[in-house]
Write a protein that holds these residues in place. Structure first.
Motif, PDB file in Angstrom:
ATOM      1  N   PHE A  16     -75.226   8.327 -64.756  1.00  0.00           N
ATOM      2  CA  PHE A  16     -74.682   8.889 -65.988  1.00  0.00           C
ATOM      3  C   PHE A  16     -73.186   9.177 -65.902  1.00  0.00           C
ATOM      4  N   ALA A  17     -72.552   8.774 -64.795  1.00  0.00           N
ATOM      5  CA  ALA A  17     -71.110   8.967 -64.676  1.00  0.00           C
ATOM      6  C   ALA A  17     -70.392   8.147 -65.752  1.00  0.00           C
ATOM      7  N   HIS A  18     -69.253   8.680 -66.203  1.00  0.00           N
ATOM      8  CA  HIS A  18     -68.382   7.932 -67.119  1.00  0.00           C
ATOM      9  C   HIS A  18     -67.072   7.770 -66.361  1.00  0.00           C
ATOM     10  N   SER A  19     -66.897   6.608 -65.718  1.00  0.00           N
ATOM     11  CA  SER A  19     -65.768   6.442 -64.806  1.00  0.00           C
ATOM     12  C   SER A  19     -65.073   5.092 -64.985  1.00  0.00           C
ATOM     13  N   PRO A  20     -64.637   4.791 -66.233  1.00  0.00           N
ATOM     14  CA  PRO A  20     -63.987   3.494 -66.464  1.00  0.00           C
ATOM     15  C   PRO A  20     -62.595   3.390 -65.852  1.00  0.00           C
ATOM     16  N   TYR A  21     -62.014   4.506 -65.432  1.00  0.00           N
ATOM     17  CA  TYR A  21     -60.644   4.480 -64.901  1.00  0.00           C
ATOM     18  C   TYR A  21     -60.629   4.403 -63.383  1.00  0.00           C
ATOM     19  N   SER A  22     -61.468   5.193 -62.733  1.00  0.00           N
ATOM     20  CA  SER A  22     -61.520   5.153 -61.272  1.00  0.00           C
ATOM     21  C   SER A  22     -62.526   4.122 -60.757  1.00  0.00           C
ATOM     22  N   LYS A  36     -84.503  25.775 -59.892  1.00  0.00           N
ATOM     23  CA  LYS A  36     -84.033  24.830 -60.909  1.00  0.00           C
ATOM     24  C   LYS A  36     -82.898  23.979 -60.340  1.00  0.00           C
ATOM     25  N   VAL A  37     -82.891  22.690 -60.687  1.00  0.00           N
ATOM     26  CA  VAL A  37     -81.878  21.768 -60.180  1.00  0.00           C
ATOM     27  C   VAL A  37     -81.104  21.177 -61.357  1.00  0.00           C
ATOM     28  N   TYR A  38     -79.796  21.238 -61.277  1.00  0.00           N
ATOM     29  CA  TYR A  38     -78.925  20.683 -62.313  1.00  0.00           C
ATOM     30  C   TYR A  38     -78.242  19.438 -61.776  1.00  0.00           C
ATOM     31  N   MET A  39     -78.256  18.366 -62.565  1.00  0.00           N
ATOM     32  CA  MET A  39     -77.540  17.151 -62.214  1.00  0.00           C
ATOM     33  C   MET A  39     -76.104  17.252 -62.722  1.00  0.00           C
ATOM     34  N   GLY A  40     -75.211  16.551 -62.025  1.00  0.00           N
ATOM     35  CA  GLY A  40     -73.834  16.474 -62.499  1.00  0.00           C
ATOM     36  C   GLY A  40     -73.231  15.144 -62.109  1.00  0.00           C
ATOM     37  N   SER A  41     -72.396  14.610 -62.977  1.00  0.00           N
ATOM     38  CA  SER A  41     -71.679  13.376 -62.650  1.00  0.00           C
ATOM     39  C   SER A  41     -70.237  13.510 -63.131  1.00  0.00           C
ATOM     40  N   ASN A  42     -69.366  12.662 -62.605  1.00  0.00           N
ATOM     41  CA  ASN A  42     -67.976  12.697 -63.036  1.00  0.00           C
ATOM     42  C   ASN A  42     -67.852  12.096 -64.431  1.00  0.00           C
ATOM     43  N   ILE A  51     -63.507  15.434 -65.376  1.00  0.00           N
ATOM     44  CA  ILE A  51     -64.132  16.506 -64.605  1.00  0.00           C
ATOM     45  C   ILE A  51     -65.026  15.874 -63.544  1.00  0.00           C
ATOM     46  N   CYS A  52     -65.017  16.479 -62.377  1.00  0.00           N
ATOM     47  CA  CYS A  52     -65.801  15.978 -61.253  1.00  0.00           C
ATOM     48  C   CYS A  52     -67.281  16.322 -61.446  1.00  0.00           C
ATOM     49  N   GLY A  53     -68.121  15.613 -60.733  1.00  0.00           N
ATOM     50  CA  GLY A  53     -69.555  15.864 -60.795  1.00  0.00           C
ATOM     51  C   GLY A  53     -69.935  17.264 -60.361  1.00  0.00           C
ATOM     52  N   GLU A  54     -69.246  17.778 -59.347  1.00  0.00           N
ATOM     53  CA  GLU A  54     -69.578  19.110 -58.847  1.00  0.00           C
ATOM     54  C   GLU A  54     -69.354  20.163 -59.932  1.00  0.00           C
ATOM     55  N   PRO A  89     -65.962  16.893 -51.672  1.00  0.00           N
ATOM     56  CA  PRO A  89     -65.451  17.496 -52.904  1.00  0.00           C
ATOM     57  C   PRO A  89     -63.931  17.669 -52.845  1.00  0.00           C
ATOM     58  N   CYS A  90     -63.287  17.537 -53.992  1.00  0.00           N
ATOM     59  CA  CYS A  90     -61.838  17.688 -54.057  1.00  0.00           C
ATOM     60  C   CYS A  90     -61.460  19.170 -53.920  1.00  0.00           C
ATOM     61  N   GLY A  91     -60.196  19.428 -53.747  1.00  0.00           N
ATOM     62  CA  GLY A  91     -59.729  20.798 -53.572  1.00  0.00           C
ATOM     63  C   GLY A  91     -60.034  21.687 -54.755  1.00  0.00           C
ATOM     64  N   TYR A  92     -59.915  21.121 -55.954  1.00  0.00           N
ATOM     65  CA  TYR A  92     -60.189  21.900 -57.155  1.00  0.00           C
ATOM     66  C   TYR A  92     -61.644  22.350 -57.166  1.00  0.00           C
ATOM     67  N   CYS A  93     -62.550  21.433 -56.859  1.00  0.00           N
ATOM     68  CA  CYS A  93     -63.975  21.779 -56.853  1.00  0.00           C
ATOM     69  C   CYS A  93     -64.294  22.792 -55.758  1.00  0.00           C
ATOM     70  N   ARG A  94     -63.652  22.671 -54.602  1.00  0.00           N
ATOM     71  CA  ARG A  94     -63.893  23.636 -53.526  1.00  0.00           C
ATOM     72  C   ARG A  94     -63.509  25.044 -53.990  1.00  0.00           C
ATOM     73  N   GLN A  95     -62.346  25.176 -54.613  1.00  0.00           N
ATOM     74  CA  GLN A  95     -61.907  26.485 -55.086  1.00  0.00           C
ATOM     75  C   GLN A  95     -62.837  26.984 -56.192  1.00  0.00           C
ATOM     76  N   PHE A  96     -63.226  26.077 -57.086  1.00  0.00           N
ATOM     77  CA  PHE A  96     -64.118  26.446 -58.197  1.00  0.00           C
ATOM     78  C   PHE A  96     -65.442  26.974 -57.659  1.00  0.00           C
TER      79      PHE A  96
END
Ligand code: ZN
Length: 130
Positions: A16-22, A36-42, A51-54, A89-96
């Motif tokens: 379900f990622a939307h990643s036409p640029y990367s 409960k488990v939540y899915m995430g994609s970029n 926005i990153c998947g995390e 995970p990127c730095g932004y996601c780590r801090q988040f």
């Protein structure tokens, strides 16, 4: 504790990622302490930063009232390829993430069929705090 079934959930999220640029798809499975488990994609966008998947998974969970998190599994690879190497995970996601997880929260990174486990202190020592 890592729930091995979360690996397949994370891989499914990549669909379900939307990643036409990367041309890079990330999928994660964020497990709450209530099971409960939540899915995430970029999700990328041509006008603004994507926005990153995390963070996708955390925002989904947080906006539905979740506040107690157990683990996250992260998978990533270019479009059309199965995940192999670690997708950190990127730095932004780590801090988040650091604002919402305890020291026992497991960050599981898929790596050639196994899961490498980290804590937030492993990935973001000396994080910013108000
Ligand atoms: Zn990120």
């Amino acid at each position: 504790m890592i729930h091995i079934e979360d690996v397949e959930i994370a891989k499914k999220a990549r669909e379900f990622a939307h990643s036409p640029y990367s041309n890079f798809r990330v999928g994660v499975a964020l497990r709450c302490k209530n099971g409960k488990v939540y899915m995430g994609s970029n999700v990328e966008n041509h006008g603004i930063q994507g926005i990153c998947g995390e963070r996708t998974a955390f925002v989904k969970a947080l906006s539905e009232g979740e506040r107690e998190f157990e683990s996250i599994i992260i998978t990533g690879a270019p479009n059309g390829e199965e995940p192999t190497n670690e997708c950190m995970p990127c730095g932004y996601c780590r801090q988040f993430m650091s604002e919402f997880v305890d020291k026992d929260f497991i960050i599981g990174i898929y790596d050639n069929g196994k899961i490498n486990e980290y804590t937030i202190d492993d990935l973001l020592p000396h994080s910013f705090k108000l």
